[in-house]
Enzyme design. Structure first.
Site, PDB file in Angstrom:
ATOM      1  CB  THR A 174      42.520  37.939  34.841  1.00 49.31           C
ATOM      2  OG1 THR A 174      42.344  37.101  35.953  1.00 49.31           O
ATOM      3  CG2 THR A 174      43.474  39.063  35.170  1.00 49.31           C
ATOM      4  NE  ARG A 202      44.043  31.493  43.522  1.00 47.51           N
ATOM      5  CZ  ARG A 202      44.107  32.147  42.366  1.00 47.51           C
ATOM      6  NH1 ARG A 202      43.429  33.252  42.188  1.00 47.51           N
ATOM      7  NH2 ARG A 202      44.853  31.689  41.389  1.00 47.51           N
ATOM      8  N   GLY A 204      45.602  35.358  43.939  1.00 41.61           N
ATOM      9  CA  GLY A 204      46.324  34.956  42.732  1.00 41.61           C
ATOM     10  C   GLY A 204      47.485  35.885  42.439  1.00 41.61           C
ATOM     11  CG  ASP A 205      48.666  36.070  38.361  1.00 47.43           C
ATOM     12  OD1 ASP A 205      47.500  35.690  38.613  1.00 47.43           O
ATOM     13  OD2 ASP A 205      48.999  36.485  37.241  1.00 47.43           O
ATOM     14  CB  THR A 225      45.410  36.705  32.026  1.00 43.20           C
ATOM     15  OG1 THR A 225      44.303  35.802  32.221  1.00 43.20           O
ATOM     16  CG2 THR A 225      45.814  36.687  30.557  1.00 43.20           C
ATOM     17  N   GLY A 226      46.207  34.002  33.688  1.00 41.64           N
ATOM     18  CA  GLY A 226      46.383  32.552  33.616  1.00 41.64           C
ATOM     19  C   GLY A 226      46.338  31.958  35.005  1.00 41.64           C
ATOM     20  N   GLY A 228      47.216  31.645  38.322  1.00 42.65           N
ATOM     21  CA  GLY A 228      47.949  32.580  39.158  1.00 42.65           C
ATOM     22  C   GLY A 228      49.113  31.957  39.908  1.00 42.65           C
TER      23      GLY A 228
HETATM   24  N1  ASP Z   1      45.464  34.990  37.038  1.00 44.54           N
HETATM   25  C1  ASP Z   1      44.157  34.944  37.646  1.00 44.54           C
HETATM   26  C2  ASP Z   1      44.263  34.336  39.005  1.00 44.54           C
HETATM   27  O1  ASP Z   1      44.905  33.312  39.145  1.00 44.54           O
HETATM   28  C3  ASP Z   1      43.137  34.210  36.845  1.00 44.54           C
HETATM   29  C4  ASP Z   1      43.117  34.450  35.354  1.00 44.54           C
HETATM   30  O2  ASP Z   1      43.933  35.186  34.824  1.00 44.54           O
HETATM   31  O3  ASP Z   1      42.242  33.884  34.674  1.00 44.54           O
HETATM   32  O4  ASP Z   1      43.673  34.855  39.915  1.00 44.54           O
END
Ligand code: ASP
Length: 305
Positions: A174, A202, A204-205, A225-226, A228
């Site tokens: 991300t 789906r 994410g955040d 980022t991470g 979600g």
């Molecule tokens: N946060 C993102 C998601 O879950 C993925 C990521 O940050 O790597 O869609």
């Protein structure tokens, strides 16, 4: 007045055994996004334009999981989420699960500025994008042989994988940007292809206000980022803002508390910036692609501690 741009290209395992030429390529990609975004601030432009320009550059770069480099869903397609927020007005624009819009961040901004809504999804978002004359591409435009391999590995392992955790010969993630302009305004923007092998539909955040993206001139601009799901349930970006406004914590204290005490260890990281130009880039993973440029310092990019 200080001008500051902080960016991230995703957090994750990112092994240090990574080939040096790949490390160099990622650092160049970060530097390009930083340069494109900061140029806006240098020329007196707005935080909103700076954050968006940094993201546009990331969305052109196949190394990062946004736009051109978006990862694969379980159905071997690509679905993208993006959001942008203006810290001065608290205007927010987001899109999710779009498949054919070349630059999802442009669409998020169009939703913010040219629609009566703040969040559009899937087909409805794309209909709006057509009305606004945004650039469309076939979903296959986002294909990439290496990422396809990542999908096959994720399927084999029966896992839904955060981008930079996969085998990591090609970690991506991300992308996000937070900016402070010469008028003292903050903005945040985030764009992603999500997680590899995610179910179609789906979300994410990234596009959720207060989860992956948030900005308020009174406190800070944040992009996360991470995993979600973890960032959504903890309202991570808003939590940084809330700790500042209600608890009176500094940006650094609030960002660290959220990352190291509220979020699960190993879940990801965030970038945060306040209106005085203080910034924090905490992550609870081994690495996070990131960069900072200010009007009184040279651009810096980094991956590990
Ligand atoms: N946060 C993102 C998601 O879950 C993925 C990521 O940050 O790597 O869609």
């Amino acid at each position: 007045m200080k001008q500051v741009l902080v960016i991230h290209g995703g957090a994750g395992v990112i092994p240090q055994t990574f080939p040096p030429e790949k490390i160099a390529a990622y650092k160049q990609g970060l530097a390009r996004a930083l340069g494109k975004g900061f140029l806006v601030l240098k020329n007196g432009g707005s935080a909103l334009d700076a954050a968006m320009n940094a993201i546009l550059e990331f969305e052109r770069d196949p190394l990062f999981n946004a736009g051109r480099g978006a990862v694969y869903t379980a159905d071997e397609t690509h679905e993208m989420d993006a959001a942008i927020m203006n810290g001065r007005t608290l205007d927010f624009g987001a899109v999710c699960t779009v498949r054919h819009v070349k630059h999802p961040i442009r669409l998020a901004r169009a939703v913010m500025e040219q629609s009566p809504h703040l969040f559009l999804s899937a087909d409805g978002a794309e209909t709006f994008a057509r009305e606004k004359g945004l650039e469309f591409v076939d979903n296959r435009f986002f294909d990439d042989a290496y990422r396809y391999q990542q999908l096959l590995e994720a399927k084999e392992a029966g896992a839904i994988v955060r981008d930079h955790d996969i085998e990591a010969a090609k970690p991506m993630g991300t992308v996000g940007a937070v900016a402070l302009d010469a008028s003292g305004n903050l903005a945040a923007a985030t764009s992603t292809g999500g997680t590899t092998n995610k179910a179609c539909g789906r979300v994410g955040d990234t596009p959720i206000p207060g989860a992956g993206t948030y900005a308020d001139n009174r406190t800070c601009a944040v992009s996360c980022t991470g995993f979600g799901e973890e960032f959504m349930i903890k309202a991570a970006a808003y939590d940084v803002h809330a700790r500042m406004i209600y608890q009176g914590l500094s940006l650094e204290q609030a960002a660290r508390k959220v990352t190291f005490e509220h979020l699960e260890p190993g879940s990801g990281g965030l970038i945060a910036l306040d209106r005085h130009g203080n910034f924090a880039l905490p992550f609870n993973t081994p690495g996070m692609f990131r960069g900072v440029q200010t009007n009184d310092s040279e651009p810096r990019v980094n991956i590990w501690e």
